[in-house]
Design a protein around this motif. Structure first.
Motif, PDB file in Angstrom:
ATOM      1  N   UNK A  37       0.808  -1.219   0.000  1.00  0.00           N
ATOM      2  CA  UNK A  37       0.000   0.000   0.000  1.00  0.00           C
ATOM      3  C   UNK A  37       0.847   1.278   0.000  1.00  0.00           C
ATOM      4  N   UNK A  38       2.027   1.321   0.693  1.00  0.00           N
ATOM      5  CA  UNK A  38       2.833   2.556   0.603  1.00  0.00           C
ATOM      6  C   UNK A  38       3.284   2.878  -0.813  1.00  0.00           C
ATOM      7  N   UNK A  39       3.446   1.843  -1.660  1.00  0.00           N
ATOM      8  CA  UNK A  39       3.897   2.087  -3.032  1.00  0.00           C
ATOM      9  C   UNK A  39       2.767   2.563  -3.938  1.00  0.00           C
ATOM     10  N   UNK A  40       1.531   2.549  -3.433  1.00  0.00           N
ATOM     11  CA  UNK A  40       0.410   3.020  -4.243  1.00  0.00           C
ATOM     12  C   UNK A  40       0.181   4.520  -4.076  1.00  0.00           C
ATOM     13  N   UNK A  41       0.903   5.139  -3.141  1.00  0.00           N
ATOM     14  CA  UNK A  41       0.714   6.565  -2.883  1.00  0.00           C
ATOM     15  C   UNK A  41       1.561   7.466  -3.774  1.00  0.00           C
ATOM     16  N   UNK A  42       2.846   7.152  -4.002  1.00  0.00           N
ATOM     17  CA  UNK A  42       3.693   8.125  -4.711  1.00  0.00           C
ATOM     18  C   UNK A  42       3.296   8.303  -6.175  1.00  0.00           C
ATOM     19  N   UNK A  43       3.559   9.501  -6.653  1.00  0.00           N
ATOM     20  CA  UNK A  43       3.476   9.821  -8.073  1.00  0.00           C
ATOM     21  C   UNK A  43       4.880  10.215  -8.509  1.00  0.00           C
ATOM     22  N   UNK A  44       5.437   9.501  -9.485  1.00  0.00           N
ATOM     23  CA  UNK A  44       6.816   9.724  -9.918  1.00  0.00           C
ATOM     24  C   UNK A  44       6.860  10.153 -11.377  1.00  0.00           C
ATOM     25  N   UNK A  45       7.783  11.026 -11.666  1.00  0.00           N
ATOM     26  CA  UNK A  45       8.053  11.421 -13.049  1.00  0.00           C
ATOM     27  C   UNK A  45       9.492  11.897 -13.090  1.00  0.00           C
ATOM     28  N   UNK A  46      10.372  11.080 -13.630  1.00  0.00           N
ATOM     29  CA  UNK A  46      11.786  11.441 -13.585  1.00  0.00           C
ATOM     30  C   UNK A  46      12.570  10.897 -14.756  1.00  0.00           C
ATOM     31  N   UNK A  84      29.542  -1.104 -14.414  1.00  0.00           N
ATOM     32  CA  UNK A  84      28.933  -1.842 -13.309  1.00  0.00           C
ATOM     33  C   UNK A  84      29.121  -3.329 -13.550  1.00  0.00           C
ATOM     34  N   UNK A  85      29.646  -4.014 -12.541  1.00  0.00           N
ATOM     35  CA  UNK A  85      29.920  -5.449 -12.634  1.00  0.00           C
ATOM     36  C   UNK A  85      30.817  -5.759 -13.826  1.00  0.00           C
ATOM     37  N   UNK A  86      31.725  -4.841 -14.119  1.00  0.00           N
ATOM     38  CA  UNK A  86      32.670  -5.036 -15.209  1.00  0.00           C
ATOM     39  C   UNK A  86      32.168  -4.600 -16.564  1.00  0.00           C
ATOM     40  N   UNK A  87      30.874  -4.372 -16.715  1.00  0.00           N
ATOM     41  CA  UNK A  87      30.282  -4.030 -18.008  1.00  0.00           C
ATOM     42  C   UNK A  87      30.349  -2.520 -18.215  1.00  0.00           C
ATOM     43  N   UNK A  88      30.800  -2.116 -19.405  1.00  0.00           N
ATOM     44  CA  UNK A  88      30.944  -0.701 -19.734  1.00  0.00           C
ATOM     45  C   UNK A  88      29.777  -0.260 -20.613  1.00  0.00           C
ATOM     46  N   UNK A  89      29.174   0.873 -20.248  1.00  0.00           N
ATOM     47  CA  UNK A  89      28.040   1.415 -20.991  1.00  0.00           C
ATOM     48  C   UNK A  89      28.251   2.904 -21.230  1.00  0.00           C
ATOM     49  N   UNK A  90      27.580   3.416 -22.272  1.00  0.00           N
ATOM     50  CA  UNK A  90      27.639   4.844 -22.575  1.00  0.00           C
ATOM     51  C   UNK A  90      26.236   5.342 -22.906  1.00  0.00           C
ATOM     52  N   UNK A  91      26.055   6.637 -22.665  1.00  0.00           N
ATOM     53  CA  UNK A  91      24.834   7.349 -23.072  1.00  0.00           C
ATOM     54  C   UNK A  91      23.574   6.644 -22.588  1.00  0.00           C
ATOM     55  N   UNK A  92      23.536   6.351 -21.305  1.00  0.00           N
ATOM     56  CA  UNK A  92      22.338   5.727 -20.737  1.00  0.00           C
ATOM     57  C   UNK A  92      21.257   6.783 -20.541  1.00  0.00           C
ATOM     58  N   UNK A  93      20.035   6.421 -20.921  1.00  0.00           N
ATOM     59  CA  UNK A  93      18.880   7.297 -20.729  1.00  0.00           C
ATOM     60  C   UNK A  93      17.733   6.457 -20.200  1.00  0.00           C
ATOM     61  N   UNK A  94      17.118   6.919 -19.096  1.00  0.00           N
ATOM     62  CA  UNK A  94      16.029   6.168 -18.476  1.00  0.00           C
ATOM     63  C   UNK A  94      14.926   7.142 -18.075  1.00  0.00           C
ATOM     64  N   UNK A  95      13.713   6.809 -18.451  1.00  0.00           N
ATOM     65  CA  UNK A  95      12.534   7.579 -18.071  1.00  0.00           C
ATOM     66  C   UNK A  95      11.684   6.719 -17.136  1.00  0.00           C
ATOM     67  N   UNK A  96      11.353   7.270 -15.970  1.00  0.00           N
ATOM     68  CA  UNK A  96      10.585   6.537 -14.965  1.00  0.00           C
ATOM     69  C   UNK A  96       9.328   7.326 -14.622  1.00  0.00           C
ATOM     70  N   UNK A  97       8.178   6.657 -14.655  1.00  0.00           N
ATOM     71  CA  UNK A  97       6.926   7.261 -14.233  1.00  0.00           C
ATOM     72  C   UNK A  97       6.186   6.278 -13.334  1.00  0.00           C
ATOM     73  N   UNK A  98       5.321   6.795 -12.503  1.00  0.00           N
ATOM     74  CA  UNK A  98       4.563   5.917 -11.616  1.00  0.00           C
ATOM     75  C   UNK A  98       3.374   6.636 -11.007  1.00  0.00           C
ATOM     76  N   UNK A  99       2.267   5.889 -10.839  1.00  0.00           N
ATOM     77  CA  UNK A  99       1.070   6.450 -10.230  1.00  0.00           C
ATOM     78  C   UNK A  99       0.152   5.316  -9.805  1.00  0.00           C
ATOM     79  N   UNK A 100      -0.392   5.435  -8.598  1.00  0.00           N
ATOM     80  CA  UNK A 100      -1.361   4.462  -8.080  1.00  0.00           C
ATOM     81  C   UNK A 100      -0.817   3.033  -8.054  1.00  0.00           C
ATOM     82  N   UNK A 101       0.484   2.888  -7.896  1.00  0.00           N
ATOM     83  CA  UNK A 101       1.069   1.556  -7.792  1.00  0.00           C
ATOM     84  C   UNK A 101       1.532   0.956  -9.095  1.00  0.00           C
ATOM     85  N   UNK A 102       1.427   1.684 -10.205  1.00  0.00           N
ATOM     86  CA  UNK A 102       1.920   1.201 -11.498  1.00  0.00           C
ATOM     87  C   UNK A 102       3.122   2.049 -11.894  1.00  0.00           C
TER      88      UNK A 102
END
Length: 674
Positions: free
Chosen positions: A383-392, A401-419
């Protein structure tokens, strides 16, 4: 009329002179020392602690109303290590008397010398600060009246004074001691000095503070105000600098707006570069985590601007430096009971492996088997995870990370009502591109997850070398995978795993297996694999591995390998829940094996291989029965030669054992079931 006024003035003047003379003479003729026992008794009765005034009690009334006390002691109750709870060497206050009539407070001196406070927790866990004073009903016999608190947002109102001026305000050589007999801790703040300068209602008040914390310096200085004649209303400027432990140098500038009516803040925060390692060492504390690189956390710096109110807060112009990494960030949050958070993070580079614990060469200890059957698993409350609204959004220029090299990472995260959705995730990986999207759904009591992944032109050889430190397969990889799962424990997730996908490797090689040698002569190939010669490998034009997952069972019916000299087909399934394997690898020849170190026509035997057993202990054996049923009789050796290829039969077992070892070496690089 004139004479009347004259006589009135004479009378008033005479009264004033008499009052002044009285104020001057009263302290000379009144022995205030006789009141010390009464004062000591009143304080002792009020606090419930022994109280003594060891020094002289001095009183003056004109032109300054003054009081001087010395050698004050407020004791501890029985059972504590220290005798005194509070002690003061001397205390003096002087206030100008006549201006008080016009509500003008002028303080000449407020000086306290060598105050000492001991905060002690006894072995029973009781603090010496507990139980000070008595309830008011115990003194008066009446029930205490409920104190009325000012309504929220209601101003405190103006001060009942017109002006305030303090010439000298000092606390010198103070001392605070913390003793915890339960934990065996003892902390000390000594040489405490606190001074206010230019104290008034209309000008900024200077603040000077310094002390030694366990022998290490800490200081604060700056200005606050002007406070104004209506505290809590209007704007209260701040300009404060803090220095501590020869490491921390922090500046706080800005303002508090209407702190008692509708509080708001607008502050700029600046933390100069410092070493977290040296700071923790100065505090006699270890770092919260052990790191692989002992040189990390040697440079930390932070700047940001914070604006906010009880309803919302925002952080802008954020900049965090961590060793060679630089992070720019902004965060906005509102509706704190159901937080609505938006954020933007932009990191130039970071090597996560430097901050992780060092890898141990020792094998992890085996988990002890429970003597009793485990009880029912406690349900997770989502239930605590159903409260936040995220947009980032998160961006990283270079990431390891763990030996793996990456470049130009882009991540979009959204959340509302537990989804919560991750869409998209993009990253450049070993000369290729990886994109993904997914979701985590806790709108119901059982979480659900999904993930789709697409990879193009990734050099899989260097990737596996960095990730697993193994050479397993080479070539350019691409993939399309879509999976779903339900649950929050490993077994439930495995049972609910469904999806499909395809991995394609082009222009590469399988390292550790010589299919060309197998095609020429199975027995000779197995012998060669065990003679310590140059590590074998099999070149291929394409390795195509489509698969489906149904309720935790991974199945492939048409995995194919195309090489210049033969074709290999793999079919079978892996049961993730029971961790069991059931695969058949079937090689088929082309006309010749040119390009594989041999121009001769094919000769010898191609042997299908069965892979069974478990993920931890796979088993490999030739499928001679299946080969015979399919009518592959050309080039079949004699019966005794076939028996030599079967493990557990008479003959040379090492030949078939070598095949098993070679196949295991290939599969061990892929951590099945994880």
């Amino acid at each position: 009329m004139g004479k009347a006024i004259k006589w009135v003035l004479i009378v008033v003047g005479g009264i004033v002179v008499i009052i002044v003379v009285a104020l001057l003479l009263i302290p000379l003729f009144v022995d205030v020392e006789q009141y010390k026992p009464q004062i000591e008794k009143q304080v002792s009765d009020f606090t419930g602690r022994p109280f003594t005034l060891g020094g002289k009690l001095n009183l003056s009334l004109f032109p300054w109303a003054g009081l001087h006390l010395s050698d004050l002691h407020l004791g501890n109750p029985p059972g504590f290590e220290e005798k005194d709870f509070v002690s003061v060497k001397s205390f003096e206050v002087r206030v100008k008397l006549l201006p008080l009539i016009s509500k003008d407070i002028q303080v000449k001196r407020f000086i306290m010398e060598e105050p000492r406070i001991v905060l002690e927790k006894g072995k029973e866990g009781r603090g010496n600060w507990e139980g000070i004073g008595k309830p008011s009903e115990a003194v008066s016999g009446e029930a205490p009246q409920k104190e009325e608190k000012p309504a929220a947002g209601k101003p405190m109102g103006s001060l009942p004074i017109k002006a305030l001026a303090v010439h000298e305000f000092k606390i010198t050589n103070g001392h605070v001691l913390w003793i915890d007999s339960v934990k065996g801790e003892r902390k000390e703040i000594s040489e405490v000095t606190f001074q206010l300068e230019d104290v008034s209602l209309d000008r900024p008040i200077g603040i000077i503070f310094s002390a030694l914390m366990d022998g290490r310096p800490i200081s604060l200085d700056g200005t606050v105000g002007p406070v104004g004649r209506e505290p809590g209303k209007g704007t209260l400027p701040l300009d404060i600098s803090l220095k501590a432990l020869k490491q921390i140098d922090m500046k706080l500038r800005g303002k508090l707006i209407n702190p008692a009516v509708s509080p708001q803040i607008d502050l700029s925060f600046e933390l100069a570069p410092f070493s977290l390692r040296k700071l923790m060492a100065a505090l006699n504390q270890p770092l919260p985590m052990e790191t692989s690189d002992p040189e990390v956390f040697n440079r930390v710096a932070l700047t940001a601007r914070v604006e906010g109110s009880p309803e919302s807060v925002s952080v802008t112009d954020g900049a965090l430096s961590l060793d060679e990494s630089k992070l720019k960030f902004s965060v906005k949050a509102r509706e704190f009971s159901k937080p609505d958070v938006a954020f933007d993070l932009d990191l130039d580079q970071i090597d996560v492996d430097r901050y992780l614990p060092p890898k141990s060469e020792k094998a992890p200890p085996e988990k002890e088997k429970p003597t009793q059957a485990p009880g029912p698993k406690q349900k997770t409350d989502y239930s605590p995870l159903r409260k936040p609204v995220l947009d980032g959004t998160i961006r990283v220029g270079k990431l390891k990370a763990n030996g793996v090299k990456m470049q130009d990472l882009y991540l979009k995260v959204t959340g509302k009502n537990g989804l919560f959705n991750m869409d998209p995730l993009k990253v450049k990986l070993y000369k290729g591109d990886l994109s993904a999207n997914g979701s985590f759904d806790v709108r119901e009591d059982t979480p659900k997850s999904r993930m789709t992944l697409n990879a193009k032109a990734i050099q899989v050889g260097p990737l596996l070398k960095d990730l697993l430190n193994k050479e397993i397969i080479e070539g350019t990889a691409q993939s399309d995978v879509a999976i779903t799962m339900v649950g929050d424990d490993a077994d439930r997730i495995k049972r609910s795993l469904n999806g499909k996908g395809q991995f394609i490797f082009a222009d590469g090689a399988i390292v550790g297996v010589d299919l060309a040698g197998m095609a020429r002569n199975a027995t000779a190939a197995f012998d060669k694999a065990g003679k310590g010669e140059k590590r074998p490998k099999t070149d291929f034009t394409e390795l195509n591995a489509p698969f489906t997952i149904a309720n935790g069972v991974v199945e492939t019916s048409n995995t194919t390998l195309i090489s210049p000299f033969l074709r290999v087909k793999v079919e079978g399934k892996a049961k993730l829940v029971k961790e069991k394997l059931d695969f058949r690898v079937e090689p088929k020849f082309v006309g010749t094996i040119k390009g594989q170190g041999d121009s001769m026509e094919r000769a010898g035997l191609t042997v299908p291989v069965l892979i069974t057993g478990t993920f931890d202990s796979p088993k490999f054996r030739p499928d001679l029965e299946g080969m015979l049923k399919e009518g592959l009789t050309e080039g079949i050796p004699k019966t005794d030669e076939l028996q030599k290829l079967l493990p557990g039969k008479s003959g040379d077992k090492s030949k078939s054992k070598t095949l098993e070892d070679a196949a295991k070496g290939l599969l061990k690089g892929f951590k099945l079931g994880q």
